[in-house]
Design a protein around this motif. Structure first.
Motif, mmCIF file in Angstrom:
data_model
loop_
_atom_site.group_PDB
_atom_site.id
_atom_site.type_symbol
_atom_site.label_atom_id
_atom_site.label_comp_id
_atom_site.label_asym_id
_atom_site.label_seq_id
_atom_site.Cartn_x
_atom_site.Cartn_y
_atom_site.Cartn_z
ATOM 1 N N TYR A 52 -10.958 -10.894 0.590
ATOM 2 C CA TYR A 52 -11.746 -10.555 1.777
ATOM 3 C C TYR A 52 -13.110 -11.196 1.576
ATOM 4 N N ASN A 53 -13.487 -12.084 2.480
ATOM 5 C CA ASN A 53 -14.725 -12.863 2.314
ATOM 6 C C ASN A 53 -14.795 -13.496 0.922
ATOM 7 N N GLY A 54 -13.674 -13.987 0.451
ATOM 8 C CA GLY A 54 -13.628 -14.695 -0.830
ATOM 9 C C GLY A 54 -13.516 -13.795 -2.059
ATOM 10 N N LYS A 55 -13.634 -12.467 -1.867
ATOM 11 C CA LYS A 55 -13.552 -11.560 -3.030
ATOM 12 C C LYS A 55 -12.158 -10.953 -3.120
ATOM 13 N N GLU A 56 -11.657 -10.834 -4.351
ATOM 14 C CA GLU A 56 -10.324 -10.252 -4.530
ATOM 15 C C GLU A 56 -10.371 -8.730 -4.323
ATOM 16 N N ILE A 57 -9.387 -8.226 -3.611
ATOM 17 C CA ILE A 57 -9.317 -6.780 -3.366
ATOM 18 C C ILE A 57 -7.844 -6.387 -3.217
ATOM 19 N N SER A 58 -7.514 -5.169 -3.614
ATOM 20 C CA SER A 58 -6.123 -4.698 -3.471
ATOM 21 C C SER A 58 -6.077 -3.494 -2.549
ATOM 22 N N VAL A 59 -4.890 -3.222 -2.061
ATOM 23 C CA VAL A 59 -4.686 -2.034 -1.225
ATOM 24 C C VAL A 59 -3.348 -1.421 -1.618
ATOM 25 N N GLN A 60 -3.395 -0.124 -1.946
ATOM 26 C CA GLN A 60 -2.209 0.548 -2.488
ATOM 27 C C GLN A 60 -1.978 1.887 -1.775
ATOM 28 N N GLY A 61 -0.795 2.100 -1.230
ATOM 29 C CA GLY A 61 -0.442 3.418 -0.684
ATOM 30 C C GLY A 61 -0.394 4.436 -1.819
ATOM 31 N N THR A 62 -0.782 5.673 -1.504
ATOM 32 C CA THR A 62 -0.755 6.727 -2.544
ATOM 33 C C THR A 62 0.272 7.804 -2.261
ATOM 34 N N GLY A 63 0.843 7.818 -1.020
ATOM 35 C CA GLY A 63 1.629 8.972 -0.613
ATOM 36 C C GLY A 63 0.710 10.117 -0.252
ATOM 37 N N MET A 64 1.320 11.247 0.138
ATOM 38 C CA MET A 64 0.516 12.386 0.598
ATOM 39 C C MET A 64 0.365 13.445 -0.498
ATOM 40 N N GLY A 65 -0.849 13.969 -0.627
ATOM 41 C CA GLY A 65 -1.088 15.080 -1.531
ATOM 42 C C GLY A 65 -1.635 14.645 -2.881
ATOM 43 N N ILE A 66 -2.222 15.620 -3.574
ATOM 44 C CA ILE A 66 -2.882 15.351 -4.852
ATOM 45 C C ILE A 66 -1.898 14.865 -5.932
ATOM 46 N N PRO A 67 -0.720 15.484 -6.094
ATOM 47 C CA PRO A 67 0.160 15.013 -7.179
ATOM 48 C C PRO A 67 0.531 13.542 -7.045
ATOM 49 N N SER A 68 0.913 13.103 -5.846
ATOM 50 C CA SER A 68 1.285 11.697 -5.658
ATOM 51 C C SER A 68 0.082 10.789 -5.906
ATOM 52 N N THR A 69 -1.070 11.184 -5.367
ATOM 53 C CA THR A 69 -2.289 10.378 -5.531
ATOM 54 C C THR A 69 -2.667 10.233 -7.004
ATOM 55 N N LEU A 70 -2.518 11.318 -7.758
ATOM 56 C CA LEU A 70 -2.872 11.267 -9.185
ATOM 57 C C LEU A 70 -1.993 10.287 -9.950
ATOM 58 N N ILE A 71 -0.739 10.197 -9.555
ATOM 59 C CA ILE A 71 0.167 9.244 -10.224
ATOM 60 C C ILE A 71 -0.354 7.821 -10.032
#
Ligand SMILES: O=P(O)(O)O[C@H]1O[C@H](CO)[C@@H](O)[C@H]1O
Ligand SMILES: O=c1cc[nH]c(=O)[nH]1
Length: 232
Positions: A52-71
Motif C-alpha cells: 500500500y503506497n509502496g509499503k508492505e502490509i498484510s491482512v488476516q481474518g481472525t474469525g469471531m470471538g476472543i479464542p479465535s483471535t488469540l490463536i
C-alpha cells in the motif's frame, strides 16, 4: 508454517490488519493492495500480503470471538514476528451519540470473558490500546478529515445476550460500543510487547435498533480501512 497459518517465514508483513471476517480480508486486499499474494487458506481463514503506497502490509481474518483471535494473533506475533496488529471490525453502538457508520478507536476494552480473570487469578487486568498506534491513527484521521470517536468498548463473549437491556449497565459507565475480540488482542499484544489498536465501524445500534446489511459490513467500511492502512 504455524498450526493455523500456512505462510512461510517472511511472507507476512510487520503490520497486519485484522478483520473478523475472512471475506473482508479478501475485499481489503483486492480493493486497496497491489502485488497481492495469498499466504493462508487453512480453515478458510484467508490471509494476504501486498503493498500500500509502496509499503508492505498484510491482512488476516481472525474469525469471531476472543479464542479465535488469540490463536491468529499469537501465531502472527510468535511465529512470524508481527509488530503492529490493527483490528478493523464492526461494532454495535451502546450510546445515542455513537451512530451507524461512525468510527470508534478503542482506547480500552472491558470484557465479560474469563480470559484475564483466569490469567490473573481472579484479579482484573485492563487491556489498552498501544498509545503509539492510537496517536498515529488520530493524526491520520485529522489529515484525511475523517471524524473518529474514541473511548472504552466492551469485548463480549456473546453476540446474543439473554437480557437485551443488559447493555445499559455498560452504557451507563461510558462504554461506547460492543464487539467480540479487542480485549484478547490488546492482552496478547501487551504480553509480547508489540503494538495493537482496534478501529471499529458501527454496524448497528442497540439504542435505535438500526442495522447495516451484511454486504455493507463486508464492503463499505472504507474510511476505517484507509486509516488502518496508513499505520504501516
Ligand atoms: O466485523 P467483525 O470484525 O467480525 O467484528 C464483529 O462482528 C462479529 C459479530 O457479527 C464479531 O466478530 C464482532 O466483533
Ligand atoms: O451488535 C454488535 C455488532 C457487531 N458486533 C457485535 O459483537 N455486536
Amino acid at each position: 508454517m504455524s498450526v493455523h497459518i500456512e505462510a512461510k517465514k517472511g511472507e507476512i508483513a510487520e503490520t497486519v490488519l485484522l478483520p473478523g471476517d475472512p471475506m473482508r480480508a479478501k475485499w481489503i486486499a483486492d480493493t486497496f493492495l497491489k502485488d497481492i499474494k495469498q499466504y493462508n487458506d487453512v480453515r478458510g481463514m484467508l490471509g494476504f500480503t501486498g503493498t500500500y503506497n509502496g509499503k508492505e502490509i498484510s491482512v488476516q481474518g481472525t474469525g469471531m470471538g476472543i479464542p479465535s483471535t488469540l490463536i491468529y494473533c499469537t501465531e502472527l506475533i510468535t511465529e512470524y514476528g508481527v509488530k503492529n496488529l490493527v483490528r478493523v471490525g464492526s461494532a454495535g453502538s451502546y450510546q445515542k451519540d455513537i451512530k451507524i457508520r461512525d468510527i470508534v478507536l478503542a482506547m480500552a476494552a472491558s470484557t465479560n470473558s474469563g480470559l484475564n480473570t483466569i490469567r490473573f487469578n481472579g484479579a482484573d487486568y485492563a487491556p489498552t490500546a498501544s498509545f503509539k498506534l492510537f496517536q498515529k491513527a488520530i493524526e491520520i484521521a485529522k489529515e484525511k478529515k475523517i471524524t473518529v470517536k474514541a473511548g472504552g468498548i466492551l469485548s463480549s463473549d456473546e453476540f446474543y445476550a439473554d437480557e437485551f437491556d443488559s447493555y445499559k449497565k455498560w452504557a451507563e459507565y461510558g462504554v461506547l460500543c460492543v464487539e467480540m475480540e479487542t480485549a484478547g488482542l490488546y492482552t496478547v499484544a501487551a504480553k509480547h510487547n508489540v503494538n495493537a489498536l482496534s478501529i471499529l465501524t458501527i454496524s448497528d445500534s442497540l439504542v435505535t435498533k438500526e442495522r447495516t446489511t451484511a454486504e455493507e459490513r463486508e464492503q463499505t467500511f472504507k474510511e476505517m480501512i484507509e486509516i488502518a492502512l496508513e499505520l504501516a
